[in-house]
Design an enzyme around this catalytic site. Structure first.
Site, mmCIF file in Angstrom:
data_model
loop_
_atom_site.group_PDB
_atom_site.id
_atom_site.type_symbol
_atom_site.label_atom_id
_atom_site.label_comp_id
_atom_site.label_asym_id
_atom_site.label_seq_id
_atom_site.Cartn_x
_atom_site.Cartn_y
_atom_site.Cartn_z
ATOM 1 N N VAL A 109 21.883 41.459 -63.291
ATOM 2 C CA VAL A 109 21.588 40.222 -64.002
ATOM 3 C C VAL A 109 21.292 40.583 -65.445
ATOM 4 C CG1 VAL A 109 20.090 38.203 -64.152
ATOM 5 C CG2 VAL A 109 20.632 39.184 -61.907
ATOM 6 N N CYS A 110 21.918 39.867 -66.367
ATOM 7 C CA CYS A 110 21.629 40.033 -67.789
ATOM 8 C C CYS A 110 21.844 41.496 -68.207
ATOM 9 C CB CYS A 110 20.209 39.549 -68.067
ATOM 10 S SG CYS A 110 19.811 39.239 -69.789
ATOM 11 N N THR A 111 20.883 42.079 -68.898
ATOM 12 C CA THR A 111 21.052 43.437 -69.417
ATOM 13 C C THR A 111 20.851 44.509 -68.362
ATOM 14 O OG1 THR A 111 18.740 43.434 -70.147
ATOM 15 C CG2 THR A 111 20.405 42.786 -71.771
ATOM 16 N N GLY A 112 20.666 44.115 -67.107
ATOM 17 C CA GLY A 112 20.654 45.106 -66.035
ATOM 18 C C GLY A 112 21.948 45.893 -66.000
ATOM 19 N N THR A 122 27.681 40.769 -69.436
ATOM 20 C CA THR A 122 26.238 40.886 -69.592
ATOM 21 C C THR A 122 25.802 39.864 -70.631
ATOM 22 O OG1 THR A 122 24.407 42.420 -70.032
ATOM 23 C CG2 THR A 122 26.377 42.669 -71.391
#
Length: 318
Positions: A104-107, A124
């Site tokens: 999720v996102c910057t993961g 991302t």
């Protein structure tokens, strides 16, 4: 009933909504007969972690004790800027063993650092897409969609896109009705396809600095069914067509034609999602003129026809 195990990785500086959003989706789905997600959270040492918002999360245990999982979820957050090498090492070893690997996102930055995104198409948060592509050239970064599926790998854009992705995973596993009910409970729409852009065209494009060009931008958005040829738009800005086209692209980052295409597509999608108007009426209101012209634009950009788009993404009455 087959239970699916979900392990969510926690670390200092994680974003709380990246964690709680997908977990609420899976927990909501587990209320249905025959649906069961075993949700667990873990940090490297099992100690509480402080989120980027200041919220403290208490994990269920240590990553070393977590064992294998069907779905390994890596949230984003400020902690991805300087990732813990021990966390990256754990992901490098255990990531390949998960049936589904989700960020999720910057993961996605953590997965990329662990070498788990090489050769894959991913997305991302818009703010780090360029960094991800530059730092990890073996990763194929698509900055536009809100989430991307590539085999067992799934990556999503910023925060709420993690909820969209989790709903898509639930729908794939347990059907549309289960996902719809969860979406209604969370007061979100099960209607955002993965290839929906992270931003509306008004946010994607820069706002022109000069007033005549800003006025033209507003006019296009308010009148997608008008004559939006370069000649007509240049006349509104009191510029020659050549000067207008050059200035518009310089100040917005898009050619006039490309900007108009995006506005019309966004308008058509909004009408398909939010109204019961017929395809012919929507094609005219969006400036396509004919259903066939609108269909070609949808297939080219979204990979689906307008009628199918409406069937899949228009929210159903509760």
């Amino acid at each position: 009933m087959k239970q699916r195990s979900v392990l969510v990785v926690l670390y200092e500086g994680v974003q709380s909504l990246d964690v709680s959003g997908p977990m609420e989706v899976f927990a909501g789905a587990s209320r249905f007969p025959g649906v069961s997600y075993d949700l667990r959270t873990a940090s490297l040492d099992g100690a509480p972690v402080r989120c980027s918002s200041g919220l403290t999360l208490v994990p269920d245990g240590r990553l070393a004790d977590a064992g294998a999982s069907d779905l390994l979820l890596v949230p984003g957050g400020a902690g991805t800027r300087t990732p813990d090498p021990a966390l990256v090492d754990w992901l490098r070893v255990h990531g390949p063993g998960a049936r589904q690997l989700v960020s999720v996102c910057t993961g996605a930055l953590l997965l990329a650092e662990a070498g788990l995104l090489d050769g894959h198409r991913v997305t991302t948060h818009w703010s780090v897409c360029e960094t991800l592509a530059r730092t990890y050239p073996a990763v194929r970064v698509d900055p536009d969609p809100i989430f991307v599926r590539d085999g067992r790998l799934a990556t999503s854009a910023g925060v709420t896109a993690g909820i969209d992705l989790a709903l898509a995973l639930v729908e794939e596993e347990h059907g549309r009705e289960v996902a719809l009910t969860v979406a209604r409970h969370l007061v979100v729409f099960l209607r955002r396809p993965g290839n929906q852009a992270q931003f509306s065209v008004q946010l994607t494009a820069q706002t022109a600095a000069r007033e005549p060009l800003r006025e033209v931008q507003h006019w296009i958005t308010a009148h997608p069914d008008a004559d939006l040829s370069v000649e007509a738009l240049a006349a509104r800005a009191s510029l020659s067509p050549r000067h207008f086209a050059r200035a518009f692209q310089a100040e917005t980052g898009l050619t006039p034609g490309r900007y108009v295409e995006r506005v019309r597509l966004e308008q058509a999608r909004r009408l398909l999602e939010d109204t019961s108007d017929g395809i012919t009426a929507i094609s005219r209101a969006s400036g396509y003129g004919t259903p066939e012209a609108m269909r070609r634009a949808f297939v080219k950009t979204l990979g689906t026809a307008p009628a199918e788009y409406r069937r899949r993404f228009r929210p159903q009455p509760a």
